[in-house]
Design a protein around this motif. Sequence first.
Motif, PDB file in Angstrom:
ATOM      1  N   ILE A  99      30.125  95.576 -33.946  1.00  0.00           N
ATOM      2  CA  ILE A  99      31.849  95.794 -34.344  1.00  0.00           C
ATOM      3  C   ILE A  99      32.427  96.186 -33.729  1.00  0.00           C
ATOM      4  CG2 ILE A  99      32.333  95.756 -36.628  1.00  0.00           C
ATOM      5  CD1 ILE A  99      30.175  95.195 -37.988  1.00  0.00           C
ATOM      6  N   LYS A 100      33.572  96.276 -33.679  1.00  0.00           N
ATOM      7  CA  LYS A 100      35.298  97.049 -32.895  1.00  0.00           C
ATOM      8  C   LYS A 100      35.798  97.107 -33.999  1.00  0.00           C
ATOM      9  CE  LYS A 100      33.030  96.554 -28.753  1.00  0.00           C
ATOM     10  NZ  LYS A 100      31.783  97.326 -28.917  1.00  0.00           N
ATOM     11  N   LYS A 101      36.115  96.241 -34.791  1.00  0.00           N
ATOM     12  CA  LYS A 101      37.324  96.356 -35.634  1.00  0.00           C
ATOM     13  C   LYS A 101      36.646  95.453 -37.445  1.00  0.00           C
ATOM     14  CE  LYS A 101      42.147  95.028 -36.353  1.00  0.00           C
ATOM     15  NZ  LYS A 101      42.817  94.001 -35.634  1.00  0.00           N
ATOM     16  N   VAL A 102      37.468  96.466 -37.967  1.00  0.00           N
ATOM     17  CA  VAL A 102      36.944  95.723 -39.310  1.00  0.00           C
ATOM     18  C   VAL A 102      38.511  96.360 -39.863  1.00  0.00           C
ATOM     19  CG1 VAL A 102      36.540  97.360 -41.704  1.00  0.00           C
ATOM     20  CG2 VAL A 102      35.398  97.888 -39.344  1.00  0.00           C
ATOM     21  N   ASN A 103      38.590  95.366 -41.640  1.00  0.00           N
ATOM     22  CA  ASN A 103      39.822  94.690 -41.943  1.00  0.00           C
ATOM     23  C   ASN A 103      39.282  95.284 -43.256  1.00  0.00           C
ATOM     24  OD1 ASN A 103      41.089  92.450 -44.058  1.00  0.00           O
ATOM     25  ND2 ASN A 103      42.644  93.380 -42.950  1.00  0.00           N
ATOM     26  N   ILE A 104      39.888  96.562 -44.278  1.00  0.00           N
ATOM     27  CA  ILE A 104      39.216  96.652 -45.780  1.00  0.00           C
ATOM     28  C   ILE A 104      40.064  95.845 -45.792  1.00  0.00           C
ATOM     29  CG2 ILE A 104      39.252  98.424 -47.037  1.00  0.00           C
ATOM     30  CD1 ILE A 104      39.267 100.078 -43.513  1.00  0.00           C
ATOM     31  N   GLY A 105      39.817  94.716 -46.812  1.00  0.00           N
ATOM     32  CA  GLY A 105      40.734  94.053 -47.925  1.00  0.00           C
ATOM     33  C   GLY A 105      41.139  94.215 -48.698  1.00  0.00           C
ATOM     34  N   ASN A 106      39.776  94.176 -49.743  1.00  0.00           N
ATOM     35  CA  ASN A 106      39.299  94.855 -50.909  1.00  0.00           C
ATOM     36  C   ASN A 106      38.045  95.539 -51.491  1.00  0.00           C
ATOM     37  OD1 ASN A 106      40.444  94.300 -53.905  1.00  0.00           O
ATOM     38  ND2 ASN A 106      40.549  91.747 -53.309  1.00  0.00           N
ATOM     39  N   MET A 107      38.525  96.331 -52.086  1.00  0.00           N
ATOM     40  CA  MET A 107      37.417  97.788 -52.655  1.00  0.00           C
ATOM     41  C   MET A 107      37.807  97.845 -54.145  1.00  0.00           C
ATOM     42  SD  MET A 107      36.275  99.561 -49.133  1.00  0.00           S
ATOM     43  CE  MET A 107      35.150 100.336 -50.215  1.00  0.00           C
ATOM     44  N   HIS A 108      37.745  97.216 -54.697  1.00  0.00           N
ATOM     45  CA  HIS A 108      37.827  97.173 -56.668  1.00  0.00           C
ATOM     46  C   HIS A 108      37.432  98.541 -56.947  1.00  0.00           C
ATOM     47  CE1 HIS A 108      38.966  93.656 -57.211  1.00  0.00           C
ATOM     48  NE2 HIS A 108      37.538  92.426 -56.896  1.00  0.00           N
ATOM     49  N   PHE A 109      38.589  99.554 -57.708  1.00  0.00           N
ATOM     50  CA  PHE A 109      38.136 100.278 -58.558  1.00  0.00           C
ATOM     51  C   PHE A 109      37.393 100.661 -59.423  1.00  0.00           C
ATOM     52  CE2 PHE A 109      38.948 102.995 -61.949  1.00  0.00           C
ATOM     53  CZ  PHE A 109      39.739 104.310 -61.044  1.00  0.00           C
ATOM     54  N   SER A 110      36.449 101.366 -59.774  1.00  0.00           N
ATOM     55  CA  SER A 110      35.775 101.038 -60.539  1.00  0.00           C
ATOM     56  C   SER A 110      35.446 103.299 -60.727  1.00  0.00           C
ATOM     57  CB  SER A 110      33.904 100.988 -60.191  1.00  0.00           C
ATOM     58  OG  SER A 110      33.583 101.867 -58.539  1.00  0.00           O
ATOM     59  N   GLU A 111      34.923 103.281 -61.920  1.00  0.00           N
ATOM     60  CA  GLU A 111      34.236 104.901 -62.164  1.00  0.00           C
ATOM     61  C   GLU A 111      33.939 105.494 -61.128  1.00  0.00           C
ATOM     62  OE1 GLU A 111      32.875 107.631 -65.800  1.00  0.00           O
ATOM     63  OE2 GLU A 111      33.058 105.322 -65.849  1.00  0.00           O
ATOM     64  N   GLY A 112      34.613 106.531 -60.644  1.00  0.00           N
ATOM     65  CA  GLY A 112      33.834 108.048 -60.183  1.00  0.00           C
ATOM     66  C   GLY A 112      34.444 107.339 -58.779  1.00  0.00           C
ATOM     67  N   LYS A 113      35.987 106.115 -58.210  1.00  0.00           N
ATOM     68  CA  LYS A 113      36.414 105.940 -57.107  1.00  0.00           C
ATOM     69  C   LYS A 113      37.907 105.973 -56.997  1.00  0.00           C
ATOM     70  CE  LYS A 113      33.699 102.564 -55.322  1.00  0.00           C
ATOM     71  NZ  LYS A 113      33.855 101.919 -54.050  1.00  0.00           N
ATOM     72  N   LYS A 114      38.381 106.453 -56.148  1.00  0.00           N
ATOM     73  CA  LYS A 114      40.082 106.943 -56.367  1.00  0.00           C
ATOM     74  C   LYS A 114      40.855 105.579 -55.059  1.00  0.00           C
ATOM     75  CE  LYS A 114      41.470 109.616 -52.746  1.00  0.00           C
ATOM     76  NZ  LYS A 114      41.695 111.008 -51.830  1.00  0.00           N
ATOM     77  N   GLN A 115      41.645 105.774 -55.633  1.00  0.00           N
ATOM     78  CA  GLN A 115      42.986 104.678 -55.788  1.00  0.00           C
ATOM     79  C   GLN A 115      43.593 104.547 -54.335  1.00  0.00           C
ATOM     80  OE1 GLN A 115      44.810 102.181 -57.718  1.00  0.00           O
ATOM     81  NE2 GLN A 115      45.337 100.934 -57.225  1.00  0.00           N
ATOM     82  N   ILE A 116      43.561 104.081 -53.100  1.00  0.00           N
ATOM     83  CA  ILE A 116      44.383 104.749 -51.727  1.00  0.00           C
ATOM     84  C   ILE A 116      46.092 104.231 -51.242  1.00  0.00           C
ATOM     85  CG2 ILE A 116      42.160 105.986 -51.071  1.00  0.00           C
ATOM     86  CD1 ILE A 116      41.716 104.560 -49.172  1.00  0.00           C
ATOM     87  N   SER A 117      45.200 102.855 -52.053  1.00  0.00           N
ATOM     88  CA  SER A 117      46.155 101.388 -51.687  1.00  0.00           C
ATOM     89  C   SER A 117      45.646 100.214 -53.373  1.00  0.00           C
ATOM     90  CB  SER A 117      45.996 100.919 -50.379  1.00  0.00           C
ATOM     91  OG  SER A 117      44.939  99.351 -50.724  1.00  0.00           O
ATOM     92  N   SER A 118      47.077  99.397 -52.691  1.00  0.00           N
ATOM     93  CA  SER A 118      46.772  98.450 -54.056  1.00  0.00           C
ATOM     94  C   SER A 118      45.607  97.845 -54.013  1.00  0.00           C
ATOM     95  CB  SER A 118      47.899  97.708 -53.941  1.00  0.00           C
ATOM     96  OG  SER A 118      48.351  96.790 -52.894  1.00  0.00           O
TER      97      SER A 118
END
Length: 157
Positions: A99-118
């Motif tokens: 794996i050379k490249k990773v696209n981060i598309g969707n990581m839902h908000f839940s308790e203990g997480k900080k939103q860094i993009s929409s």
Amino acid sequence: MPNILLTRIDNRLIHGQVGMTWTNHLGANLIVVANDQVATDEVQQNLMDMAVAEPIETRYFTLQETIDKIHYAAEDQLIFLVVKTPQDVLRLVAGQVPIKKVNIGNMHFSEGKKQISSTVSVDDEDVRAFHRLHELGVKLEIRRVPDEKSLDILKFI
């Protein structure tokens, strides 16, 4: 060497954006979902397959099966690899999946997480995994859809 066009982190795994938009953009002919739960859940697999147009094929493997089988991919298989978490990517990379490249598309908000993009929220474990992937030479981008500008996740964590 398997022909992995892109690896995407999306906690929804396959849905319209993955099954149609990204697959067409990449020119992929195979979506491999590496997820321990979905690998044994035919109902979820059938639901996800409904978001994929012919002639795109899908495979559902556990993380270990992906590690064990990916190097047997045929040369003409243009693979779009989809996982749920950065920890999954780290496990695959540790298992010698190229794996050379990773696209981060969707990581839902839940308790203990900080939103860094929409569409991306992270906790400390996610941040550690992303930093380790970066140390291993994996390019990391936040991008929901192909026509959006790519953002370097390291600027946000």
